[in-house]
Design a protein around this motif. Structure first.
Motif, PDB file in Angstrom:
ATOM      1  N   GLN A 113     -44.596 -52.955  23.686  1.00 42.27           N
ATOM      2  CA  GLN A 113     -43.227 -52.498  23.912  1.00 42.27           C
ATOM      3  C   GLN A 113     -42.901 -51.301  23.045  1.00 42.27           C
ATOM      4  O   GLN A 113     -42.995 -51.350  21.830  1.00 42.27           O
ATOM      5  CB  GLN A 113     -42.250 -53.643  23.624  1.00 42.27           C
ATOM      6  CG  GLN A 113     -40.810 -53.337  24.006  1.00 42.27           C
ATOM      7  CD  GLN A 113     -40.606 -53.344  25.522  1.00 42.27           C
ATOM      8  OE1 GLN A 113     -41.544 -53.463  26.271  1.00 42.27           O
ATOM      9  NE2 GLN A 113     -39.374 -53.217  25.955  1.00 42.27           N
ATOM     10  N   SER A 114     -42.526 -50.227  23.671  1.00 40.42           N
ATOM     11  CA  SER A 114     -42.138 -49.016  22.960  1.00 40.42           C
ATOM     12  C   SER A 114     -40.635 -49.048  22.721  1.00 40.42           C
ATOM     13  O   SER A 114     -39.874 -49.550  23.546  1.00 40.42           O
ATOM     14  CB  SER A 114     -42.505 -47.787  23.791  1.00 40.42           C
ATOM     15  OG  SER A 114     -41.828 -46.634  23.324  1.00 40.42           O
ATOM     16  N   PRO A 115     -40.182 -48.495  21.601  1.00 38.90           N
ATOM     17  CA  PRO A 115     -38.732 -48.436  21.370  1.00 38.90           C
ATOM     18  C   PRO A 115     -38.010 -47.576  22.399  1.00 38.90           C
ATOM     19  O   PRO A 115     -36.792 -47.667  22.542  1.00 38.90           O
ATOM     20  CB  PRO A 115     -38.624 -47.843  19.961  1.00 38.90           C
ATOM     21  CG  PRO A 115     -39.930 -47.159  19.723  1.00 38.90           C
ATOM     22  CD  PRO A 115     -40.951 -47.952  20.474  1.00 38.90           C
ATOM     23  N   ALA A 116     -38.767 -46.745  23.123  1.00 41.37           N
ATOM     24  CA  ALA A 116     -38.151 -45.884  24.134  1.00 41.37           C
ATOM     25  C   ALA A 116     -37.891 -46.623  25.442  1.00 41.37           C
ATOM     26  O   ALA A 116     -37.096 -46.169  26.270  1.00 41.37           O
ATOM     27  CB  ALA A 116     -39.041 -44.672  24.397  1.00 41.37           C
ATOM     28  N   ILE A 263     -44.010 -42.127  28.307  1.00 41.29           N
ATOM     29  CA  ILE A 263     -43.503 -42.909  27.175  1.00 41.29           C
ATOM     30  C   ILE A 263     -43.633 -42.105  25.880  1.00 41.29           C
ATOM     31  O   ILE A 263     -42.725 -42.096  25.042  1.00 41.29           O
ATOM     32  CB  ILE A 263     -44.254 -44.251  27.063  1.00 41.29           C
ATOM     33  CG1 ILE A 263     -43.878 -45.155  28.238  1.00 41.29           C
ATOM     34  CG2 ILE A 263     -43.921 -44.959  25.752  1.00 41.29           C
ATOM     35  CD1 ILE A 263     -44.651 -46.463  28.298  1.00 41.29           C
ATOM     36  N   GLU A 264     -44.745 -41.407  25.724  1.00 42.77           N
ATOM     37  CA  GLU A 264     -44.929 -40.563  24.539  1.00 42.77           C
ATOM     38  C   GLU A 264     -43.849 -39.488  24.471  1.00 42.77           C
ATOM     39  O   GLU A 264     -43.283 -39.226  23.400  1.00 42.77           O
ATOM     40  CB  GLU A 264     -46.305 -39.898  24.567  1.00 42.77           C
ATOM     41  CG  GLU A 264     -47.465 -40.842  24.304  1.00 42.77           C
ATOM     42  CD  GLU A 264     -48.811 -40.130  24.368  1.00 42.77           C
ATOM     43  OE1 GLU A 264     -48.812 -38.872  24.405  1.00 42.77           O
ATOM     44  OE2 GLU A 264     -49.853 -40.813  24.382  1.00 42.77           O
ATOM     45  N   CYS A 266     -40.877 -39.581  25.730  1.00 45.62           N
ATOM     46  CA  CYS A 266     -39.598 -40.213  25.388  1.00 45.62           C
ATOM     47  C   CYS A 266     -39.527 -40.548  23.903  1.00 45.62           C
ATOM     48  O   CYS A 266     -38.496 -40.344  23.255  1.00 45.62           O
ATOM     49  CB  CYS A 266     -39.397 -41.471  26.229  1.00 45.62           C
ATOM     50  SG  CYS A 266     -39.115 -41.152  27.984  1.00 45.62           S
ATOM     51  N   GLU A 267     -40.604 -41.067  23.366  1.00 48.19           N
ATOM     52  CA  GLU A 267     -40.629 -41.402  21.941  1.00 48.19           C
ATOM     53  C   GLU A 267     -40.466 -40.152  21.080  1.00 48.19           C
ATOM     54  O   GLU A 267     -39.757 -40.168  20.072  1.00 48.19           O
ATOM     55  CB  GLU A 267     -41.948 -42.099  21.600  1.00 48.19           C
ATOM     56  CG  GLU A 267     -42.078 -43.490  22.192  1.00 48.19           C
ATOM     57  CD  GLU A 267     -43.450 -44.091  21.971  1.00 48.19           C
ATOM     58  OE1 GLU A 267     -43.602 -45.306  22.176  1.00 48.19           O
ATOM     59  OE2 GLU A 267     -44.392 -43.345  21.601  1.00 48.19           O
ATOM     60  N   GLU A 268     -41.114 -39.083  21.477  1.00 51.41           N
ATOM     61  CA  GLU A 268     -41.080 -37.857  20.685  1.00 51.41           C
ATOM     62  C   GLU A 268     -39.766 -37.098  20.838  1.00 51.41           C
ATOM     63  O   GLU A 268     -39.326 -36.402  19.902  1.00 51.41           O
ATOM     64  CB  GLU A 268     -42.253 -36.955  21.092  1.00 51.41           C
ATOM     65  CG  GLU A 268     -43.618 -37.546  20.747  1.00 51.41           C
ATOM     66  CD  GLU A 268     -44.765 -36.856  21.478  1.00 51.41           C
ATOM     67  OE1 GLU A 268     -44.505 -35.854  22.191  1.00 51.41           O
ATOM     68  OE2 GLU A 268     -45.927 -37.314  21.341  1.00 51.41           O
ATOM     69  N   GLY A 270     -36.689 -38.492  21.994  1.00 53.89           N
ATOM     70  CA  GLY A 270     -35.457 -39.263  21.928  1.00 53.89           C
ATOM     71  C   GLY A 270     -34.862 -39.580  23.289  1.00 53.89           C
ATOM     72  O   GLY A 270     -33.645 -39.766  23.421  1.00 53.89           O
ATOM     73  N   TYR A 272     -35.059 -41.991  27.070  1.00 55.46           N
ATOM     74  CA  TYR A 272     -35.211 -43.407  27.399  1.00 55.46           C
ATOM     75  C   TYR A 272     -36.106 -43.572  28.625  1.00 55.46           C
ATOM     76  O   TYR A 272     -35.981 -42.834  29.606  1.00 55.46           O
ATOM     77  CB  TYR A 272     -33.842 -44.044  27.646  1.00 55.46           C
ATOM     78  CG  TYR A 272     -32.972 -44.026  26.416  1.00 55.46           C
ATOM     79  CD1 TYR A 272     -33.169 -44.937  25.385  1.00 55.46           C
ATOM     80  CD2 TYR A 272     -31.969 -43.060  26.265  1.00 55.46           C
ATOM     81  CE1 TYR A 272     -32.389 -44.908  24.246  1.00 55.46           C
ATOM     82  CE2 TYR A 272     -31.192 -43.019  25.115  1.00 55.46           C
ATOM     83  CZ  TYR A 272     -31.405 -43.943  24.112  1.00 55.46           C
ATOM     84  OH  TYR A 272     -30.638 -43.899  22.969  1.00 55.46           O
ATOM     85  N   TYR A 273     -36.980 -44.562  28.543  1.00 55.47           N
ATOM     86  CA  TYR A 273     -37.959 -44.788  29.600  1.00 55.47           C
ATOM     87  C   TYR A 273     -37.602 -46.035  30.394  1.00 55.47           C
ATOM     88  O   TYR A 273     -37.370 -47.107  29.833  1.00 55.47           O
ATOM     89  CB  TYR A 273     -39.350 -44.957  28.990  1.00 55.47           C
ATOM     90  CG  TYR A 273     -40.459 -45.180  29.999  1.00 55.47           C
ATOM     91  CD1 TYR A 273     -41.027 -44.106  30.691  1.00 55.47           C
ATOM     92  CD2 TYR A 273     -40.934 -46.467  30.266  1.00 55.47           C
ATOM     93  CE1 TYR A 273     -42.045 -44.308  31.606  1.00 55.47           C
ATOM     94  CE2 TYR A 273     -41.952 -46.674  31.191  1.00 55.47           C
ATOM     95  CZ  TYR A 273     -42.505 -45.593  31.854  1.00 55.47           C
ATOM     96  OH  TYR A 273     -43.506 -45.790  32.767  1.00 55.47           O
TER      97      TYR A 273
END
Length: 321
Positions: A113-116, A263-264, A266-268, A270, A272-273
């Motif tokens: 689970q990614s925070p995004a 996903i990467e 979105c994480e980089e 900010g 949302y996925y």
């Protein structure tokens, strides 16, 4: 007839020396084994590697014909899951943790689970939530607009839209009939939320680095238009490979690779996925059978499920950062 020489019988002292020598060699050998076992990458990597080979194999021996029959009748994913559980339990009993090799073997449909990734909310929103939203995407987003029954939001879609041609190809028709680009259509408009679905037409790019850069640029330019907006990146839905005529690149392995990159991003950045494949997948990294006519574009039933998913996966304005 030649006289045979009598074989000499080893003296007791010599036998004792031989026994001592054998014991000495065994001690050294076993000592090296112990060093190998308890050194880094000893038991953990060896056991993990062997368990990974054993439990991910398509064939293995069972204790009885009944067990073999049950293993044959059980769904493939279930038998694999059971095997992985056994491997993890054995590792745990040895006081060891899973190595990357066994983790990969034990990987299921769900990624870490990614925070995004937007979680499911306990209370779905109604359609008024989409009143200030703009939906941007290719023909799959266009199909969602037509078939989901959604009545709110602005849709800027185009058949064949990619993360590269979105800047220069005039996909959007104005009331006067003029064709303009997505970013021209967004000029001087105010949006609080963006839903972006691009990627299906980029699957044949083969240059994943370039795709990631282009997609990040798209989001960056949108953010300039709405610095305080909420940006939802919709994961590329799986396809029914048996119906796709361009399976050499429009396939689910490439979809998985692309979604990992999204996903990467979105994480980089900010963003949302939205993991739409949570509801569209058959559980084996593929689209549910019978969800499309051509392997790609979803029937009405699945577009409605998509809309329900958006209603239950959202970020409150105060939650975004």
């Amino acid at each position: 007839m030649a006289t045979q020489k009598k074989r000499k019988t080893p003296k007791p002292g010599r036998l004792l020396h031989i026994v001592i020598l054998i014991i000495f060699v065994l001690v050294i050998f076993e000592g090296k084994m112990l060093i190998s076992i308890f050194s880094k990458g000893g038991v953990s990597s060896r056991v993990a590697s062997e368990l990974s080979e054993l439990f991910t194999g398509a064939e293995f021996q069972t204790e009885s014909e009944t067990d073999a029959a049950e293993a044959t009748e059980a769904p493939e994913t279930q038998s694999q899951g059971e095997a992985v559980s056994i491997g993890a339990a054995q590792l745990s009993s040895l006081g060891l943790s899973e190595t990357p090799e066994t983790t990969q073997a034990a990987e299921t449909e769900s990624r870490p689970q990614s925070p995004a990734v937007v979680p499911e909310q306990p209370t779905p929103v109604d359609e008024s939530y989409f009143a200030d939203a703009t939906f941007i995407g290719d023909s799959r987003m266009e199909g969602f607009h037509v078939n989901s029954g959604i009545s709110q939001g602005t849709f800027l879609t185009g058949v064949g839209m990619t993360a590269e041609n979105i800047f220069e190809t005039p996909f959007i028709s104005t009331p006067s009939g003029e064709l303009i680009t997505v970013f021209q259509a967004l000029y001087n408009t105010t949006c609080e939320k963006f839903y972006i679905l691009l990627g299906t037409n980029d699957l044949g790019t083969w240059n994943w680095t370039e795709f990631k850069e282009n997609y990040a640029i798209v989001l960056g330019e949108l953010k300039k238009l709405s610095p305080n907006g909420i940006f939802y990146v919709i994961g590329v839905p799986y396809v029914e490979e048996s119906k796709v005529t361009t399976g050499e690149y429009v396939n689910n392995a490439n979809v998985d690779t692309m979604n990992d990159l999204l996903i990467e991003i979105c994480e980089e950045g900010g963003y949302y996925y939205l993991d739409i494949n949570e509801i569209l997948s058959n559980g084996s990294h593929a689209l549910k059978d019978g969800a499309t006519s051509d392997g790609v574009h979803l029937y009405e039933e699945y577009c409605k499920l998509w809309l329900d998913y958006l209603k239950s996966h959202y970020i409150e304005k105060g939650e975004d950062s």
